[in-house]
Write a protein that holds these residues in place. Structure first.
Motif, PDB file in Angstrom:
ATOM      1  N   ALA A  92     -29.314  43.298 -10.069  1.00 42.70           N
ATOM      2  CA  ALA A  92     -29.945  43.916 -11.232  1.00 42.70           C
ATOM      3  C   ALA A  92     -29.660  43.179 -12.527  1.00 42.70           C
ATOM      4  CB  ALA A  92     -29.493  45.367 -11.362  1.00 42.70           C
ATOM      5  N   GLU A  93     -28.506  42.506 -12.632  1.00 42.25           N
ATOM      6  CA  GLU A  93     -28.117  41.937 -13.918  1.00 42.25           C
ATOM      7  C   GLU A  93     -27.890  40.430 -13.931  1.00 42.25           C
ATOM      8  OE1 GLU A  93     -25.484  44.662 -16.333  1.00 42.25           O
ATOM      9  OE2 GLU A  93     -25.147  45.509 -14.335  1.00 42.25           O
ATOM     10  N   LEU A  94     -27.545  39.832 -12.786  1.00 40.33           N
ATOM     11  CA  LEU A  94     -27.335  38.382 -12.766  1.00 40.33           C
ATOM     12  C   LEU A  94     -28.597  37.617 -12.372  1.00 40.33           C
ATOM     13  CD1 LEU A  94     -23.766  37.640 -11.320  1.00 40.33           C
ATOM     14  CD2 LEU A  94     -24.591  37.467 -13.660  1.00 40.33           C
ATOM     15  N   PHE A  95     -29.356  38.147 -11.425  1.00 41.89           N
ATOM     16  CA  PHE A  95     -30.590  37.474 -11.040  1.00 41.89           C
ATOM     17  C   PHE A  95     -31.516  37.363 -12.261  1.00 41.89           C
ATOM     18  CE2 PHE A  95     -30.928  38.233  -6.165  1.00 41.89           C
ATOM     19  CZ  PHE A  95     -29.637  37.753  -6.014  1.00 41.89           C
ATOM     20  N   GLY A  96     -32.022  36.165 -12.501  1.00 44.86           N
ATOM     21  CA  GLY A  96     -32.905  35.951 -13.640  1.00 44.86           C
ATOM     22  C   GLY A  96     -32.174  35.595 -14.919  1.00 44.86           C
ATOM     23  N   ARG A  97     -30.844  35.573 -14.894  1.00 43.35           N
ATOM     24  CA  ARG A  97     -30.086  35.241 -16.099  1.00 43.35           C
ATOM     25  C   ARG A  97     -30.140  33.738 -16.367  1.00 43.35           C
ATOM     26  NH1 ARG A  97     -26.147  37.934 -19.046  1.00 43.35           N
ATOM     27  NH2 ARG A  97     -26.102  39.629 -17.532  1.00 43.35           N
ATOM     28  N   ARG A  98     -30.216  33.368 -17.629  1.00 43.82           N
ATOM     29  CA  ARG A  98     -30.288  31.964 -18.017  1.00 43.82           C
ATOM     30  C   ARG A  98     -28.875  31.387 -18.162  1.00 43.82           C
ATOM     31  NH1 ARG A  98     -31.396  29.726 -23.049  1.00 43.82           N
ATOM     32  NH2 ARG A  98     -31.690  31.812 -23.910  1.00 43.82           N
ATOM     33  N   VAL A  99     -28.672  30.203 -17.568  1.00 44.94           N
ATOM     34  CA  VAL A  99     -27.381  29.520 -17.626  1.00 44.94           C
ATOM     35  C   VAL A  99     -27.601  28.065 -18.027  1.00 44.94           C
ATOM     36  CG1 VAL A  99     -26.215  31.000 -15.928  1.00 44.94           C
ATOM     37  CG2 VAL A  99     -27.534  29.025 -15.155  1.00 44.94           C
ATOM     38  N   VAL A 100     -26.476  27.386 -18.342  1.00 43.22           N
ATOM     39  CA  VAL A 100     -26.534  25.981 -18.772  1.00 43.22           C
ATOM     40  C   VAL A 100     -25.467  25.198 -18.007  1.00 43.22           C
ATOM     41  CG1 VAL A 100     -26.149  24.401 -20.697  1.00 43.22           C
ATOM     42  CG2 VAL A 100     -27.413  26.522 -21.072  1.00 43.22           C
ATOM     43  N   PHE A 101     -25.846  24.011 -17.512  1.00 43.35           N
ATOM     44  CA  PHE A 101     -24.866  23.139 -16.873  1.00 43.35           C
ATOM     45  C   PHE A 101     -23.915  22.601 -17.934  1.00 43.35           C
ATOM     46  CE2 PHE A 101     -28.115  23.220 -13.644  1.00 43.35           C
ATOM     47  CZ  PHE A 101     -27.398  23.110 -12.461  1.00 43.35           C
ATOM     48  N   ARG A 102     -22.624  22.800 -17.730  1.00 39.73           N
ATOM     49  CA  ARG A 102     -21.637  22.383 -18.724  1.00 39.73           C
ATOM     50  C   ARG A 102     -21.674  20.866 -18.950  1.00 39.73           C
ATOM     51  NH1 ARG A 102     -17.878  26.395 -19.820  1.00 39.73           N
ATOM     52  NH2 ARG A 102     -17.875  28.178 -18.359  1.00 39.73           N
TER      53      ARG A 102
END
Length: 437
Positions: A92-102
């Protein structure tokens, strides 16, 4: 454990069993908590048990994950799950979240999460399956995917920024409307609104029909008027009328003006009736055919996949016109009777002469009595001129008979005994307790 690494998307919908092989429920999500400098730790599963209740099952009570099923110790608390501070739902909360490769600063979106066993009863997030941005403008090509560890990424979600709901919607694409409604109601309010806004008009209409009226109003309040009218067009007229009746009068009238004229006309008619009468309970879209129509035509009409089972149980026969309000109502032909006759048989010869229609002002209590007394799933409703206006179905009556808050009843003593799972010592195992494993 039969598996040491599993992807959460594959767990959604998996059946949960107790050690004796009895079915406990189905997995709806995985719950994790963040840790400083370490991947999130898995604390448990959110499981839907009979009665559409979502409960918490500690990961320490899971003894096996594999082959599409999960085995537990059988000791669970049947109290409705409530999310605590610091807990995060993966689907519900992590799927679809935007992240960035460090390392590179490149953006990506989480599409799946792998959890891995570190020791008995100890699980943590091990890998993320992410999708990079598209490298072409073609709408038929998606961005490339890759795996990454938790420490290789950082979350890029800004405060107040809405998460993408597309992946969550895709994960729950196969859920029935009632199950999806329960899933949305379990989400934090902002996330619930966000996911609802991303659903298609017909899917959102189906979901709203399964929600309590207060939640319906809350979601509709977040939609612009044009979108709200489109969703109301897709709802069953009786459900749309019930929802509009809960809105401020000026907005309700404005939405009716924006709806398709034919749909709005049905809703306006229903709003004229007392909600505790047959006219207030009925749906205006039964299957209506002429007396000259054949069994083959009737069976083709009830075969439509979008038709509710209660409406498909019978066909109403009237004089023209064949849309409510129709010409004079002649009678009903039940599905079972059609099956006993050849395809070319005329429906006019198969009418149920023992079933009398009810008037629009017949009380809801009397309609309930008629359905129960004669084992019916629908009863026709006519006006003073004996024209068919609609039918009251068994689900309409159940909604009337059940308490307003039946969808959110959460006290253990209100659950049927068959739904209350007990530990081997006869005690209910509570969340956070130290019941033997």
């Amino acid at each position: 454990m039969s598996a040491t690494r599993v992807f959460v998307a594959r767990l959604a919908g998996c059946t949960v069993f107790d050690p004796a092989g009895d079915r406990v429920g189905k997995v709806r999500d995985v719950l994790v908590v963040y840790r400083t400098g370490k991947p999130p730790r898995v604390v448990g599963l959110i499981v839907e048990i009979p009665g559409k209740r979502r409960v918490f099952v500690s990961i320490g009570r899971v003894t096996s994950i594999g082959a599409g099923q999960i085995i537990t110790t059988g000791l669970i608390n049947v109290r409705r799950f409530e999310q605590r501070g610091g807990e995060v739902r993966v689907i519900a909360e992590l799927f679809g979240r935007r992240v960035v490769f460090r390392a590179t600063g490149e953006e990506a979106t989480i599409e799946d999460v792998a959890i891995e066993e570190q020791g008995p009863g100890e699980w943590q997030v091990s890998q993320l399956f992410v999708r990079r941005p598209k490298t072409t403008a073609s709408p038929f090509v998606k961005g490339p995917t890759t795996f990454a560890t938790w420490n290789e990424l950082r979350e890029e979600q800004e405060i107040g920024e809405a998460q993408s709901a597309e992946q969550l919607i895709a994960t729950y694409a196969d859920l029935k409307p009632a199950d999806l409604a329960n899933t949305l109601l379990d989400l934090p309010r902002d996330r619930m609104i966000e996911v609802a806004e991303e659903l298609s008009d017909d899917r959102l209409a189906d979901v709203l029909e399964e929600m309590p009226e207060t939640d319906q109003v809350q979601i509709l309040a977040q939609l612009d008027d044009d979108r709200a009218a489109d969703v109301l067009d897709q709802m069953q007229p009786d459900d749309a009328a019930d929802l509009i009746a809960q809105l401020p009068e000026d907005r309700g009238e404005h939405l009716l003006e924006l709806m398709e004229p034919e749909e709005a006309e049905d809703v306006r008619m229903l709003l004229r009736f007392d909600p505790e009468t047959a006219g207030g309970l009925m749906t205006t879209e039964p299957i209506i055919l002429s007396a000259d129509a054949t069994v083959a035509e009737a069976l083709a009409s009830i075969r439509r996949s979008e038709l509710a089972p209660a409406l498909a149980a019978g066909v109403c026969i009237t004089l023209p016109p064949y849309e409510s309000p129709t010409g004079r109502f002649l009678g009903m032909v039940h599905f079972q009777r059609m099956l006993r006759y050849p395809p070319h048989e005329r429906l006019g010869t198969l009418l149920d002469q023992s079933l009398d229609p009810v008037g629009v002002r017949t009380s809801a209590a009397e309609v309930s009595r008629i359905l129960a007394s004669y084992n019916l799933v629908q009863v026709p409703v006519v006006d003073e001129q004996h024209r068919l206006l609609g039918v009251v179905t068994i689900d309409d009556v159940l909604d009337y008979l059940l308490p307003d808050d039946w969808r959110s009843i959460d006290e253990n003593d209100e659950l049927p005994a068959s739904e209350q799972r007990l530990g081997s010592n006869g005690r209910r195992a509570g969340r956070g307790t130290s019941s033997p494993q």
